[in-house]
Write a protein that holds these residues in place. Structure first.
Motif, PDB file in Angstrom:
ATOM      1  N   ARG A 182      -0.010   3.890   1.520  1.00 50.13           N
ATOM      2  CA  ARG A 182      -0.371   4.555   2.770  1.00 50.13           C
ATOM      3  C   ARG A 182       0.765   4.497   3.887  1.00 50.13           C
ATOM      4  O   ARG A 182       1.460   3.653   3.725  1.00 50.13           O
ATOM      5  CB  ARG A 182      -1.574   4.133   3.389  1.00 50.13           C
ATOM      6  N   SER A 221       0.718  -1.209  -0.160  1.00 50.75           N
ATOM      7  CA  SER A 221      -0.013   0.010  -0.066  1.00 50.75           C
ATOM      8  C   SER A 221       1.035   1.370   0.062  1.00 50.75           C
ATOM      9  O   SER A 221       1.916   1.241   0.536  1.00 50.75           O
ATOM     10  CB  SER A 221      -0.863   0.017   1.276  1.00 50.75           C
ATOM     11  N   ARG A 236      -9.605  -0.350   8.401  1.00 53.85           N
ATOM     12  CA  ARG A 236      -9.779  -0.112   6.978  1.00 53.85           C
ATOM     13  C   ARG A 236     -10.305  -1.111   6.152  1.00 53.85           C
ATOM     14  O   ARG A 236     -10.797  -0.987   5.117  1.00 53.85           O
ATOM     15  CB  ARG A 236      -8.292   0.440   6.621  1.00 53.85           C
ATOM     16  N   ARG A 270       0.662   0.829   6.810  1.00 55.91           N
ATOM     17  CA  ARG A 270       0.305  -0.507   5.908  1.00 55.91           C
ATOM     18  C   ARG A 270       0.951  -1.764   6.424  1.00 55.91           C
ATOM     19  O   ARG A 270       1.764  -1.689   7.364  1.00 55.91           O
ATOM     20  CB  ARG A 270       1.045  -0.151   4.706  1.00 55.91           C
TER      21      ARG A 270
END
Length: 246
Positions: free
Chosen positions: A114, A112, A216, A117
């Motif tokens: 982000r 990811s 998430r 992660r």
């Protein structure tokens, strides 16, 4: 050609037995006559693909390691565009894993973007009972084979959420076969949730997963419609399976 096919048949039978077997056990599991097995095993020993131990049993040889490592890297390379597509669709880390010697081996990953992660090193080996990909791999096996991989004893706990009872895990695998995916809910690492499913058509049990922070991943699961998580994963897994099919 028949000799080549039979040599690979013996290597597969040896792998299925846990990597160690006697000639009589290989004859029983492969169905090949003993003279044929003697001849093929002698050649495989000479080439380093099989070795004989002090108890006159035969084991998989060290020359197979290089072949396996190279094949694993290639599998990860072939899968990378599909893992990247899955990461872009979900925003979370996408993984690919296979089952080898009773352990899960991660052979591909696209992380990811982000800052928070999930990261698992490619090549890492983990136990199958506490990971999403591991349970997705076990669910592809016949029940007896999955039980043999797990063994009869309680399974080690990695977090308070890890399922340690083999019978309870077998029930989870049966449910996974029905619904088409499995969940690792903080069973390997606190705060991490993973959704995993089989890659159909792959030559060996293979699993695809999305993993990330629990909140998430749960939000992704709650999305409805054709863009929802599991249908997207199934679509990508099906196309990847076509590429990997022998």
């Amino acid at each position: 050609m028949q000799s080549v096919e039979r040599a690979f048949q013996l290597l597969e039978a040896l792998a299925d037995s846990g990597g160690v077997a006697t000639l009589s056990e290989l004859s029983t599991s492969s169905g090949l006559p003993m003279p044929t097995i003697h001849r093929l095993v002698r050649t495989l020993v000479q080439q380093g693909y099989v070795r004989q131990d002090t108890a006159r049993r035969y084991t998989l040889g060290p020359r197979l390691i290089r072949l396996g490592e190279t094949a694993g890297r290639l599998l990860g390379n072939w899968a990378r565009p599909y893992l990247a597509e899955l990461m872009e669709a979900t925003g979370e880390t996408a993984n690919l894993a296979v089952l080898e010697g009773g352990e899960v081996v991660y052979v591909g990953q696209v992380q990811s973007r982000r800052s928070m992660r999930m990261f698992t090193e490619v090549g890492r080996r983990v136990q199958p009972h506490c990971t999403g990909v591991g349970k997705a791999l076990l669910a592809q096996l016949p029940e007896e084979e999955a039980r043999a991989v797990l063994g009869p004893n309680p399974l080690p706990a990695h977090t308070p959420h890890t399922v340690t009872d083999p019978q309870e895990l077998m029930a989870q695998l049966a449910e996974a076969r029905e619904r088409g995916y499995v969940v690792d809910d903080q069973e390997q690492e606190i705060g991490v949730r993973c959704i995993a499913l089989a890659v159909p058509g792959a030559p060996t049990p293979t699993a695809l997963s999305v993993s990330g922070p629990e909140a998430r991943i749960r939000a992704l699961e709650e999305q409805a419609g054709t863009a929802s998580l599991v249908p997207v994963m199934h679509g990508i897994a099906a196309r990847l399976g076509q590429v990997l099919a022998p």
